[in-house]
Design an enzyme around this catalytic site. Structure first.
Site, PDB file in Angstrom:
ATOM      1  N   TYR A 149       0.821  -1.218   0.000  1.00 54.37           N
ATOM      2  CA  TYR A 149       0.000   0.000   0.000  1.00 54.37           C
ATOM      3  C   TYR A 149       0.854   1.266   0.000  1.00 54.37           C
ATOM      4  O   TYR A 149       1.744   1.421   0.844  1.00 54.37           O
ATOM      5  CB  TYR A 149      -0.908  -0.014   1.231  1.00 54.37           C
ATOM      6  N   ASN A 221       7.569  -2.156   3.061  1.00 52.93           N
ATOM      7  CA  ASN A 221       6.551  -1.143   3.384  1.00 52.93           C
ATOM      8  C   ASN A 221       5.873  -1.518   4.705  1.00 52.93           C
ATOM      9  O   ASN A 221       4.668  -1.673   4.776  1.00 52.93           O
ATOM     10  CB  ASN A 221       5.515  -1.093   2.251  1.00 52.93           C
ATOM     11  N   SER A 255       3.102  -3.473   4.587  1.00 50.93           N
ATOM     12  CA  SER A 255       3.243  -4.843   4.091  1.00 50.93           C
ATOM     13  C   SER A 255       4.660  -5.040   3.588  1.00 50.93           C
ATOM     14  O   SER A 255       5.404  -4.080   3.373  1.00 50.93           O
ATOM     15  CB  SER A 255       2.269  -5.127   2.933  1.00 50.93           C
ATOM     16  N   SER A 293      -0.451  -5.826   8.257  1.00 46.71           N
ATOM     17  CA  SER A 293       0.682  -6.017   7.365  1.00 46.71           C
ATOM     18  C   SER A 293       0.516  -7.291   6.540  1.00 46.71           C
ATOM     19  O   SER A 293       0.380  -8.387   7.083  1.00 46.71           O
ATOM     20  CB  SER A 293       1.977  -6.095   8.186  1.00 46.71           C
ATOM     21  N   GLY A 294       0.550  -7.138   5.229  1.00 46.57           N
ATOM     22  CA  GLY A 294       0.522  -8.295   4.340  1.00 46.57           C
ATOM     23  C   GLY A 294       1.939  -8.772   4.102  1.00 46.57           C
ATOM     24  O   GLY A 294       2.694  -8.139   3.361  1.00 46.57           O
TER      25      GLY A 294
END
Length: 372
Positions: A149, A221, A255, A293-294
């Site tokens: 993101y 990120n 993420s 968080s991915g």
């Protein structure tokens, strides 16, 4: 001994972590990049334009596309053995179902912002139709596309990434030294409250008189400033400033995507084991897989192309290093992921984006004083 100049700076001259005397474990490859794995190429399309208040559809724009080719262009239809692991699934990496089912994927990988993931997936299919039409004329494609993101700095709902940018990144993919920092899909990304984005590193692993390469690429990120750790040093008390300045409320939407490549011969279950070690490298820097968080990871091997293309009606044969000898490759994954994240932070500068939101770069002077 003077370090390899490719280890110290990117092609444009941006510093890498080793240039600031940060010491790492293991032996890097010639470029200390995922492209040290023969046949792997990386390309970018970087979109930066506009300043001031957000106008959806107009900007400011701080985004892009990263393309990773797992094999040389003429061989992109040949599958690579692969494994995936999701530490925290608040994100997307397409193609995971068929990787879990068959232990392989083909076609290029793309990484971009959250709201452009579908565009880069579809753009990859358009590009493959142009470049290798025979590969999909009578078949189907399920490309890998991933996202993180960037809406704090970028007009993410303006959908500025188009098919032409996907083609630009794929067309421009090359081997050798590659750029890091605010480039490609990493353009608008933030890590531990500092400007981050794209980072890479590699390690050479010796096994039975042979030298194999493990390379990592991250789109970084994630993370909270108070957890940030550099080579075991918790830096919270020393780096409370410079801080993010926000006109727009910054929600926690971090993420990390990591791609691991190797030329070592491993089977799909072993590639999944490598992917499972990525979180340990993330944790070395202070990433703990928080709710929003991915954290999604893919590992692939360029070895055994004949086995990956095995025709019907014959026994297929594949080489593989025994599981009992896999530990040095685990080390390499952890080491490259840690260094890739720090490279993404060091090879960067301050960035101001939508609504004047400001993200500082990790201070180079402080790093030199602390580690030099």
């Amino acid at each position: 001994m003077t370090d390899n100049p490719h280890h110290l700076a990117t092609p444009s001259g941006k510093p890498r972590a080793r240039s600031l005397a940060i010491a790492f474990d293991g032996t890097p490859g010639p470029f200390n990049a995922i492209t040290d794995v023969a046949g792997v190429a990386v390309g970018y399309a970087t979109l930066i334009s506009g300043d001031g208040p957000l106008v959806v559809g107009e900007g400011p724009v701080r985004t892009g596309v990263t393309a990773i080719l797992p094999r040389p262009r003429p061989e992109l239809a040949t599958p690579v053995f692969a494994g995936v692991f999701s530490q925290n699934g608040n994100g997307e990496l397409t193609g995971t179902h068929i990787i879990e089912e068959t232990g392989a994927f083909n076609f290029p990988i793309t990484i971009t912002n959250t709201h452009s993931c579908g565009v880069t997936r579809d753009g990859t299919l358009r590009w493959m139709q142009r470049e290798l039409p025979a590969a999909i004329d009578s078949a189907w494609g399920l490309p890998v596309a991933a996202e993180t993101y960037d809406g704090f700095l970028n007009d993410i709902n303006g959908h500025h990434v188009g098919f032409e940018h996907v083609a630009q990144a794929l067309d421009g993919a090359g081997s050798g030294a590659i750029e890091e920092g605010s480039v490609g899909g990493g353009t608008g990304m933030i890590t531990f409250g500092f400007k981050a984005g794209s980072g890479t590193a590699s390690r050479i692993v010796a096994w039975q008189g042979r030298a194999y390469t493990v390379g990592a690429f991250v789109q970084s990120n994630f993370g909270k400033r108070h957890n940030f750790t550099i080579r075991g040093l918790r830096v919270e008390s020393e780096l409370t400033e410079p801080a993010i300045r926000e006109a727009t409320l910054r929600a926690e939407k971090g993420s990390i995507i990591a791609i691991i490549a190797t030329d070592a011969p491993f089977l799909p279950h072993q590639m999944k084991r490598l992917a499972r070690r990525v979180p340990l490298g993330v944790a070395m820097t202070g990433g703990f897989g928080y709710h929003s968080s991915g954290d999604i990871f893919l590992a692939f091997s360029t070895a055994n192309p004949a086995a990956a293309l095995a025709p019907s009606g014959r026994i297929a044969n594949a080489d593989f290093i025994p599981d009992v000898d896999i530990d040095p490759f685990f080390d390499a994954v952890i080491q490259t992921v840690e260094e890739s994240i720090l490279n993404a932070l060091v090879a960067n500068e301050d960035m101001t984006g939508r609504d004047g939101n400001f993200v500082p770069a990790l201070p180079k002077a402080w790093l030199k004083d602390r580690f030099g």
